[in-house]
Write a protein that holds these residues in place. Structure first.
Motif, PDB file in Angstrom:
ATOM      1  N   ARG A 114       0.837  -1.207   0.000  1.00  6.18           N
ATOM      2  CA  ARG A 114       0.000   0.000   0.000  1.00  6.18           C
ATOM      3  C   ARG A 114       0.865   1.247   0.000  1.00  6.18           C
ATOM      4  NH1 ARG A 114      -5.320  -0.878   1.069  1.00  6.18           N
ATOM      5  NH2 ARG A 114      -5.852  -2.916   1.947  1.00  6.18           N
ATOM      6  N   VAL A 115       0.325   2.305  -0.592  1.00  5.69           N
ATOM      7  CA  VAL A 115       1.015   3.586  -0.532  1.00  5.69           C
ATOM      8  C   VAL A 115       0.723   4.196   0.834  1.00  5.69           C
ATOM      9  CG1 VAL A 115       1.148   5.912  -1.475  1.00  5.69           C
ATOM     10  CG2 VAL A 115       0.840   3.970  -2.996  1.00  5.69           C
ATOM     11  N   ARG A 116       1.786   4.440   1.616  1.00  7.93           N
ATOM     12  CA  ARG A 116       1.563   5.005   2.957  1.00  7.93           C
ATOM     13  C   ARG A 116       1.686   6.516   2.949  1.00  7.93           C
ATOM     14  NH1 ARG A 116      -0.732   0.643   5.543  1.00  7.93           N
ATOM     15  NH2 ARG A 116       0.267  -1.166   4.596  1.00  7.93           N
ATOM     16  N   GLU A 117       2.638   7.023   2.171  1.00 14.78           N
ATOM     17  CA  GLU A 117       2.843   8.466   2.118  1.00 14.78           C
ATOM     18  C   GLU A 117       3.338   8.840   0.731  1.00 14.78           C
ATOM     19  OE1 GLU A 117       5.654   9.457   5.194  1.00 14.78           O
ATOM     20  OE2 GLU A 117       4.419   8.541   6.741  1.00 14.78           O
ATOM     21  N   ILE A 118       2.961  10.036   0.286  1.00 16.92           N
ATOM     22  CA  ILE A 118       3.523  10.587  -0.955  1.00 16.92           C
ATOM     23  C   ILE A 118       3.881  12.047  -0.723  1.00 16.92           C
ATOM     24  CG2 ILE A 118       3.124  11.190  -3.369  1.00 16.92           C
ATOM     25  CD1 ILE A 118       1.335   8.969  -3.748  1.00 16.92           C
ATOM     26  N   GLY A 119       5.025  12.462  -1.240  1.00 19.15           N
ATOM     27  CA  GLY A 119       5.389  13.876  -1.117  1.00 19.15           C
ATOM     28  C   GLY A 119       6.859  14.034  -1.429  1.00 19.15           C
ATOM     29  N   ASP A 120       7.378  15.248  -1.373  1.00 18.53           N
ATOM     30  CA  ASP A 120       8.821  15.368  -1.546  1.00 18.53           C
ATOM     31  C   ASP A 120       9.485  15.301  -0.164  1.00 18.53           C
ATOM     32  OD1 ASP A 120       8.483  17.810  -0.389  1.00 18.53           O
ATOM     33  OD2 ASP A 120       8.886  18.978  -2.217  1.00 18.53           O
ATOM     34  N   HIS A 121      10.805  15.294  -0.191  1.00 16.88           N
ATOM     35  CA  HIS A 121      11.574  15.081   1.036  1.00 16.88           C
ATOM     36  C   HIS A 121      11.177  16.067   2.143  1.00 16.88           C
ATOM     37  CE1 HIS A 121      14.988  14.045   3.545  1.00 16.88           C
ATOM     38  NE2 HIS A 121      15.360  15.324   3.567  1.00 16.88           N
TER      39      HIS A 121
END
Ligand code: ADP
Ligand code: MG
Length: 587
Positions: free
Chosen positions: A544-551
């Motif tokens: 599953r995708v838990r988090e998305i974003g840049d650093h």
């Protein structure tokens, strides 16, 4: 009988006319053979009864038939020799073509030993056995049939004498059928197991040696070979039982005919001359009947081999569109994608939705087994997801051909496969129409210059000659040169782990930087530098995708990524942190 005919039809495939000609020749050969035996009766009768004119005619006819049969046999052989290699070649090509079209994941599921057994041994077995079955089968039908008809004409009671023997033969064949149906799969399994063990052993030998496990593993190989021997011996025991049974039955039939003939002679219902002739013919019949036993076991071998060939041919290729689309843009989207490997308990990817903008660099991070590799494989369509869609440039990748999809994707995975050709050819295969200079430029840009300078024939050195001398980093750089030459707009990259030494790592990193410039890049990131620089970081865990974003944003939100980051940078030097990273969690 129906199964045998169906099998022959399948074996012939597109070569039906040639096959039918071979069958006709065989039938005529068998007819000549049978007729020779049948004509022996009137010949002996007329010679003994003083009708020498007819007798000599018959002698002449028999001689002619024997010569004809000899020629037919030559013809039959000539045909087989020409036809069977062609048939085998044809099936192998069909299998090879099929393997090319089935999903890469399906190939990965199969053991290479088993597949190579099917392409080699099973094809040979099926074809040689089918030819033998065809020949035995036809002779078995034609020759005894002629004899039975002759007996009916002379005196049907003679047939009664053959009944007991016929029953014994029939019983033996039925039993043999049942037994081989069981023993053949066992032999096939043992063969495939041995083939797998040999592949495993040879491929793993260096590792086994290093681990001091050579003795241990070779025990498994030896055990497989013993099991193979046992299976073969058991089947041969059974076959000899059947051959003996059939021979006894055939002899009983002859003896029965002799006994009935004798009693008819004593009762003055049959002339002694005719009886003598019947005995001569019956003796000639015993041999083909005894060989009948071989038929069933050969048939089972052929049928089992064909079954395995059909199993491979039955693997469904990925469905291809009737009117294929073309890819015009290169943003990638996962829409509610779920994917399970066959036989796996839990899905590897569950309801994943991710957008990857064109020209961006997206890093997949997360614990081992999180689904990173599976995601990249789904983009390259190694398999289709059970739910959801993968889109490139807004087009479902199932709507384009494999060739079109692959034109747009360059892949650099960790297990770099180099073919046993020159390094130059290994790179050039990415774009066969590339000029020599372009290939050399790609090698140069991938930092292979120093490597090529060291090799005896430079870029034209065969990989096989130096295979083991190429380090992991060098192999990786050749793979990057391949991808550079391909110059595809989408790059899928599994970054090298810490297996590389520092110098190698810098060179690989430089090569990668050139590769991903201005591309849509999906990278399974093992390095902090890549992760930090990524436009987008996707944290995958348990499919599953838990988090998305840049650093920056992920650090700020203080979630999983922030925790992983903290754990790996805490109180460590940069290099150490990198090592820990690759070894433990593949951030
Ligand atoms: P990652 O690359 O993040 O380590 P993978 O995508 O390789 O994760 O694996 C995701 C899950 O799928 C894991 O549970 C793994 O065991 C499973 N898996 C991977 N490859 C196969 C396969 N060929 N057959 C069955 N399960 C597999
Ligand atoms: Mg992986």
């Amino acid at each position: 009988m129906r199964r045998i005919i169906a099998m022959m039809g399948q074996a012939a495939g597109p070569y039906r006319p040639q096959w039918n000609r071979a069958v006709v020749i065989t039938v005529f050969g068998a007819l000549a053979n049978g007729l020779t035996l049948v004509l022996l009766l009137p010949m002996v009768v007329s010679l003994l009864s003083g009708d020498t004119a007819t007798g000599w005619w018959l002698v002449g006819a028999i001689a002619a038939l024997m010569i004809a049969e000899g020629f037919l046999r030559v013809g039959e052989l000539g045909f087989s020799y020409n036809l069977y290699p062609t048939l085998m070649e044809d099936i192998r090509l069909r299998l090879g073509e099929h393997l090319r079209r089935i999903p890469a994941e399906e190939l990965a599921l199969r053991r290479s030993g088993g597949l190579s057994t099917t392409l080699n041994q099973d094809v040979t077995n099926s074809m040689l056995s089918v030819s033998e079955v065809a020949s035995l089968f036809l002779r078995l039908i034609v020759i005894p049939l002629g004899f039975v008809i002759a007996l009916i004409v002379i005196d049907p009671r003679l047939l009664l004498g053959a009944i007991l023997g016929a029953v014994v033969v029939a019983f033996t064949l039925a039993r043999q059928n049942a037994v081989t149906a069981r023993s053949q799969p066992a032999i096939a399994r043992a063969d495939a197991e041995t083939a797998d063990r040999i592949v495993e052993y040879v491929q793993g030998l260096p590792v086994l040696k290093a681990a001091g496990q050579v003795g241990d593993r070779s025990e498994r190989l030896v055990a497989a070979m013993h099991a193979q021997g046992r299976a073969l011996r058991a089947s041969i025991d059974q076959a000899s039982f059947a051959l003996t049974g059939a021979a006894i039955g055939a002899n009983l039939a002859v003896a029965g005919v002799v006994a009935v003939g004798a009693s008819l002679v004593l009762g003055a219902e049959l002339s002694p001359v005719m009886a003598a002739a019947v005995v001569v013919a019956a003796a000639g019949l015993a041999e083909p009947l005894a060989r009948a036993a071989a038929l069933t076991s050969v048939f089972e071998v052929a049928e089992a081999a064909m079954g395995r060939i059909n199993d491979v041919l039955a693997i469904a290729p990925l469905p291809t569109p009737e009117t294929p689309a073309v890819l015009t843009a290169h943003h990638i989207a996962f829409e509610n994608v779920s994917f399970s490997y066959r036989g796996a308990v839990a899905p590897a990817i569950q309801d994943v939705s991710v957008n990857i903008p064109a020209g961006s660099l997206t890093a997949f991070v997360g614990p081992s087994g999180g689904g990173k590799t599976t995601m990249t494989r789904l983009i390259a369509r190694f398999a289709d997801p059970q739910q959801g869609r993968v889109l490139i440039g807004g087009t479902d990748i199932r709507e384009v051909t494999e060739r079109e999809l692959m034109r747009h994707i360059a892949v650099v995975f960790q297990d770099v496969h180099l073919f046993d050709a020159s390094i130059f050819d290994n790179v050039a295969m990415a774009r066969p129409q590339a000029s020599e200079q372009e290939v050399l430029d790609a090698l140069e840009a991938a930092n292979c210059g120093e490597l090529l300078a060291r090799l005896p024939d430079g870029a034209h050195t065969r990989v096989g000659e130096v295979g083991n001398q190429l380090s992991g980093g060098e192999r990786q750089r050749v793979a990057i040169a391949r991808a550079l030459l391909k110059d595809a707009p989408i790059v899928l990259l599994d970054e090298p782990t810490s297996a590389l030494d520092t110098e190698s790592e810098v060179m690989v990193q430089e090569a990668i930087d050139r590769l991903v410039r201005d591309k849509t890049v999906v990278v399974i990131a093992h390095r902090l530098s890549t992760v930090v620089a990524a436009d987008q970081i996707v944290v995958l865990d348990a499919g599953r995708v838990r988090e998305i974003g840049d650093h920056t944003s992920l650090l700020a939100s203080g979630g999983r990524y922030a925790a992983m980051w903290a754990a790996q940078t805490r109180a460590r030097g940069w290099t150490l942190a990198q090592d820990a990273l690759a070894h433990q969690t593949s951030v």
